[in-house]
Write an enzyme that holds these catalytic residues in place. Structure first.
Site, short mmCIF file in Angstrom:
data_model
loop_
_atom_site.label_atom_id
_atom_site.label_comp_id
_atom_site.label_asym_id
_atom_site.label_seq_id
_atom_site.Cartn_x
_atom_site.Cartn_y
_atom_site.Cartn_z
N ASN A 73 0.68 -0.93 -0.11
CA ASN A 73 0.09 0.01 0.12
C ASN A 73 0.85 1.35 0.07
OD1 ASN A 73 0.04 1.66 2.72
ND2 ASN A 73 0.38 -0.16 3.26
N PHE A 133 7.06 4.73 13.98
CA PHE A 133 8.42 4.80 13.33
C PHE A 133 8.72 3.92 12.07
CE2 PHE A 133 10.27 6.44 17.59
CZ PHE A 133 9.56 7.54 17.52
N CYS A 135 6.53 3.34 9.14
CA CYS A 135 5.79 3.64 7.72
C CYS A 135 6.80 3.82 6.68
CB CYS A 135 4.81 4.70 7.85
SG CYS A 135 3.89 5.20 6.23
N CYS A 342 0.67 -41.93 -0.27
CA CYS A 342 1.25 -41.66 -1.44
C CYS A 342 0.17 -41.72 -2.44
CB CYS A 342 2.43 -42.51 -1.78
SG CYS A 342 3.14 -42.09 -3.36
N CYS A 348 8.01 -35.51 -5.22
CA CYS A 348 9.24 -35.47 -4.29
C CYS A 348 10.26 -36.03 -5.06
CB CYS A 348 8.96 -36.71 -3.30
SG CYS A 348 8.39 -38.40 -3.98
N CYS A 375 20.23 -39.79 1.42
CA CYS A 375 19.24 -38.85 1.87
C CYS A 375 19.95 -37.80 2.98
CB CYS A 375 18.03 -39.34 2.63
SG CYS A 375 16.99 -38.01 3.35
#
Lengths: 413, 482
Positions: A73, A133, A135, A342, A348, A375
């Site tokens: 904004n 303090f 913006c 699964c 994956c 892994c």
């Protein structure tokens, strides 16, 4: 039913859910409707010298079917006169004495100006001040807002000015547009702040219209950077909150702000050291009504976990945040697939193959299989998996002695 | 046939024939596209006979890259627009989507596909660059799904392609044989036009004649015919390549198959199937006995009042075509429509969702009933059946119309005339490059597989284009989803 009442720097609220200073707290009728919906408090849209706003002002990013995961904004502080705002604050507080009303302030960087607005505001019955303090757009170009918050000396100085005259608790709202959140936080505390709130919005350009090539939001063919908020900023806010939670010198209450959309988000902020939370974007998206589930969900959570009061969970996770160098290098997890859950989307597999360590293959029935020695336990497969319970990260180390990088490097030395 | 008056108003019939799956709105398409998991090595793609990269085209819809999305589809399936309308997705891509999944309802792949293909078709977007001519020509006999697909791929390789089509409109069953509530004739013709813009020449109203007389004319729906008159010059000719009909005693719209072979470097046969099978019972010549395709074609004209329609219609057969017939007869306004099948519900070859559609259209089912005679005095009065439940009971189903929907004949006469080898079921025999027993002649689609889905024919056309190119240039081409 747990007790949701909070005491924030001496300010009592029926629950920890406050509306942040923003469009939803623009005027009395709005704040009153918010209180009716169940909000415990509201930080009034920042008072100061009334400004002139531009049109348009907001822009958002969506993700797939999720609208507005991030909002930006370029609206400024209140465009209504100080007198009208103060009158409505007084009326509102009179009607809702048990609810919290905090007055957000922002004026030019002059001692007299701050003294004047504080004095004018504090006999409205309001419960405290929040110094804006943070913006990051528009006001900062005028030496206000983030221009204050980005310089710790200014933060300290203005906080001192306010504290010289304020009879109410003073919250300093910090900007995230700094490389380190700790120095401005310490400066505010040094200046006498009774509490801190963070984060304000983040400098941002939300996007560009690729047909007209004009960035959003378009103001007659031009755009300016705005303040970014919404669900997408939550991780940044959580980190900053936790950094203050861990800092020994910042020993004042913290009001957590940034992407809080439901009770779970709120709990996370509380666990990382927030004493209450402020919400804006989710209300701008769905309305005041969302507080009902925030209260209900938090209540159920506290009951389920056996906590009597919301105060009991504040800061519970702070001690779980440390420096990387203190993490245990001996801790080991690996991914394990549960074929029953699964759905064979193979996400994956491709994520590990192209984004991690190539440890997936397929069995004869087409289910993914993890090569456990390969892994590294990075979690990526479990993160991309859309099927609940299909991939679990399971511990495989022997739970033996801990080993950290800090220890290793100190041994070397 | 105009004496058959519908009992419904035009407005009511139009409403009954409204698209069963209307086009998605932009909002619907985006919402649906964003639901896709974007599976890797996706089951939907594997389940598609043409192996369209479904997650890819859906992702492109989500990213507002509709042209790219349409290209992914047409790259793997040149009739991807038609297939989006008529594919039995419940047993293909969408069936695979939910085979093992989080949710009960699959992504609406077909409707998303149509959303993308419509974008290309409606905006006349040419998705593929057509190269300079490679100097070779290919003749394609029959402009149905297989022929269109083969033509598109060959054009993309620089071939000059001519498609010979007996009918006045191209598209084969896409144009003449699809249930009207799934796809209109215009939908098919729009897709044909897209392929035409790729440089494919369509010679409509052109019969390709294999020159040998057979006992019974097979009709010539897709541009083939066995000659009515004895022309023993079938088979090898003396190098004559002239296609002018008068040199061969052909009718003005006829082309001799051998001439066609001689005038092209390769020929692709995609002639489909012939007429609907006869019941082989007395009374088939009575007024009010129709063939399924004849009936469907009449519906496709959308001249509702010209469509033959009885007050009580007995449709014999229980395949997907039979369902198309019963549902459309109902939608036209026939008060009583019956599906008569010699075996049980469990044995019917129509897909489950087609059966459900027939059921929801209030079609009645007569199971385990074998027609033994069509009874009537000049006109149909009843279908006489024998009960197959062990009772052998003979009973009459009162009706004023019988529609035969028990599969189609093969174009045996044409193949015999041309000297093309067929198997014991009358299907054209091909090798792995899709080549028939005749030099230079390839084949694919229903004439080879005996009758399958348009999407299967499309894949066959793709394979044949690849086979033809390998034969002529020795090159292997990797078309998408080959």
């Amino acid at each position: 039913m747990a007790d949701l009442t909070t005491n924030f720097a001496g300010i009592t609220s029926p629950n920890p859910f406050w509306l942040a200073s923003a469009p939803p707290t623009n005027m009395g009728s709005m704040v009153e409707r918010a209180f009716d919906a169940g909000w415990g408090g509201a930080v009034w849209k920042t008072l100061g010298e009334p400004i002139v706003n531009v049109s348009s002002r907001l822009a958002a990013i969506d993700d797939g079917n999720s609208r507005m995961i991030g909002l930006n904004n370029i609206e400024l502080i209140t465009d209504r006169s100080l007198e009208v705002n103060l009158k409505e604050i007084a009326e509102c507080k009179k009607k809702y004495p048990d609810h919290t009303v905090i007055i957000s302030l922002m004026v030019e960087s002059k001692r007299e100006a701050w003294h004047e607005i504080v004095k004018k505001s504090q006999d409205t019955g309001a419960d405290g001040f929040e110094l804006n303090f943070g913006c990051p757009h528009g006001m900062s170009e005028r030496g206000m807002g983030a221009a204050m918050g980005q310089v710790p000396e200014y933060t300290c100085m203005v906080t001192e000015w306010v504290k010289e005259v304020s009879e109410l608790p003073v919250i300093v709202k910090l900007t995230p547009n700094v490389t380190d959140i700790v120095p401005p936080a310490r400066a505010a505390v040094k200046g006498g702040a009774d509490a801190l709130s963070l984060i304000n919005t983040i400098n941002s350009i939300i996007g560009v219209d690729i047909d007209t090539m004009i960035p959003y939001p378009n103001v007659n063919g031009m755009a300016a950077h705005g303040g970014y908020c919404g669900p997408a900023v939550k991780p940044i806010a959580l980190n900053m909150v936790s950094e203050l939670g861990r800092d020994g010198e910042v020993n004042v209450p913290i009001s957590g702000i940034g992407g809080i959309s439901d009770w779970r988000d709120a709990v996370e902020f509380l666990l990382l050291g927030s004493n209450n939370v402020q919400v804006c974007t989710a209300v701008m998206h769905y309305g005041y009504r969302i507080v009902e589930d925030m209260i209900d969900g938090l209540n159920n959570y506290l009951d389920d976990k056996g906590f009597k009061s919301v105060h009991d969970i504040i800061g519970k996770s702070v001690e779980r945040v440390t420096d990387w160098g203190n993490l245990d290098l001996n801790y080991e997890v690996v991914a394990r697939v549960n074929n029953e859950n699964c759905v064979k989307c193979n996400l994956c597999y491709v994520a590990c193959e192209d984004g991690a360590h190539q440890c997936f293959s397929f069995d004869k029935d087409g289910y993914p299989v993890v090569d456990e020695p390969e892994c590294v336990g990075c979690n990526l497969c479990a993160l991309v998996c859309p099927a609940p319970g299909a991939i679990a990260m399971e511990r495989i180390d022997d739970g033996g002695e801990k080993r950290t990088w800090k220890e290793m490097t100190s041994e070397d030395a | 046939m105009s004496k058959y008056k519908s009992r419904l108003t035009t407005e009511e019939i139009e409403a009954n024939f409204a698209e069963i799956d209307p086009k998605l709105s932009e909002a619907e398409a985006l919402f649906e596209a964003n639901k896709c998991l974007y599976c890797y090595d996706a089951p939907c793609t594997n389940a598609c006979p043409t192996h369209i990269d479904v997650p890819s085209f859906i992702k492109k819809i989500a990213s507002d890259n509709l042209r790219g999305s349409a290209r992914v589809i047409f790259d793997a399936n040149p009739i991807g627009g038609s297939c989006a309308h008529v594919c039995p997705v419940e047993v293909l891509c969408e069936g695979a989507c939910v085979e093992k999944t989080l949710v009960e309802k699959p992504i609406q792949i077909a409707r998303l596909q149509r959303y993308a293909t419509d974008h290309a078709i409606d905006n006349s977007i040419d998705l593929f660059e057509i190269p300079e001519s490679n100097g070779k020509t290919v003749g394609i006999v029959g402009s149905g799904p297989a022929g269109l697909s083969c033509a598109a791929y060959l054009s993309r390789l620089g071939y000059k392609v001519t498609v010979y089509e007996k009918r006045e409109k191209a598209g084969g069953l896409d144009t003449y044989g699809m249930a009207e509530y799934k796809m209109t004739q215009q939908d098919s013709l729009d897709e044909v036009e897209m392929i035409e813009r790729m440089g494919v020449e369509f010679r409509l109203n052109t019969v390709v004649n294999s020159g040998k007389q057979e006992g019974r004319s097979e009709g010539a729906q897709d541009g083939v015919s066995a000659a009515e008159q004895d022309r023993e010059t079938a088979g090898k000719r003396d190098g004559e390549t002239n296609l002018k009909p008068e040199t061969r005693n052909l009718k003005p719209n006829e082309i001799d198959f051998t001439d066609l072979i001689d005038s092209h470097e390769a020929v692709f046969l995609s002639v489909g199937l012939g007429k609907t099978n006869d019941l082989g019972v007395p009374g088939e010549d009575l007024e009010g006995v129709l063939e399924s395709l004849e009936f469907i074609e009449a519906v496709k004209s959308r001249n509702w009042n010209e469509v033959p329609l009885g007050d009580a219609v007995a449709v014999v057969g229980a395949g997907n075509t039979a369902v198309d017939v019963v549902t459309q007869a109902k939608r036209l306004g026939s008060p009583k429509v019956m599906m008569v099948y010699r075996r049980t519900r469990r044995d019917m070859s129509a897909f489950d969702y087609e059966y459900e559609l027939a059921k929801s259209d209030a079609v009645e089912f007569v199971w385990q009933a074998s027609p033994i005679e069509i009874v009537g005095n000049g006109k149909v009065e009843a279908l006489r059946c024998k009960k197959n439940d062990g009772s052998e009971e003979i009973f009459d189903i009162p009706c004023d119309m019988v529609i035969k929907a028990i599969g189609q004949k093969k174009r045996t006469a044409f193949y015999d005339g041309a000297g093309i080898e067929t198997d014991e079921k009358g299907r054209v025999v091909i090798d792995e490059s899709m080549k028939t027993s005749l030099d230079k002649v390839f084949a694919g689609g229903d004439c080879v597989n005996g009758g399958a889905e348009a999407v299967d024919a499309s894949q066959a056309g793709k394979k044949a284009a690849s086979g033809i190119h390998r034969a002529l240039f020795g090159e292997d081409i990797e078309f998408a989803g080959l």
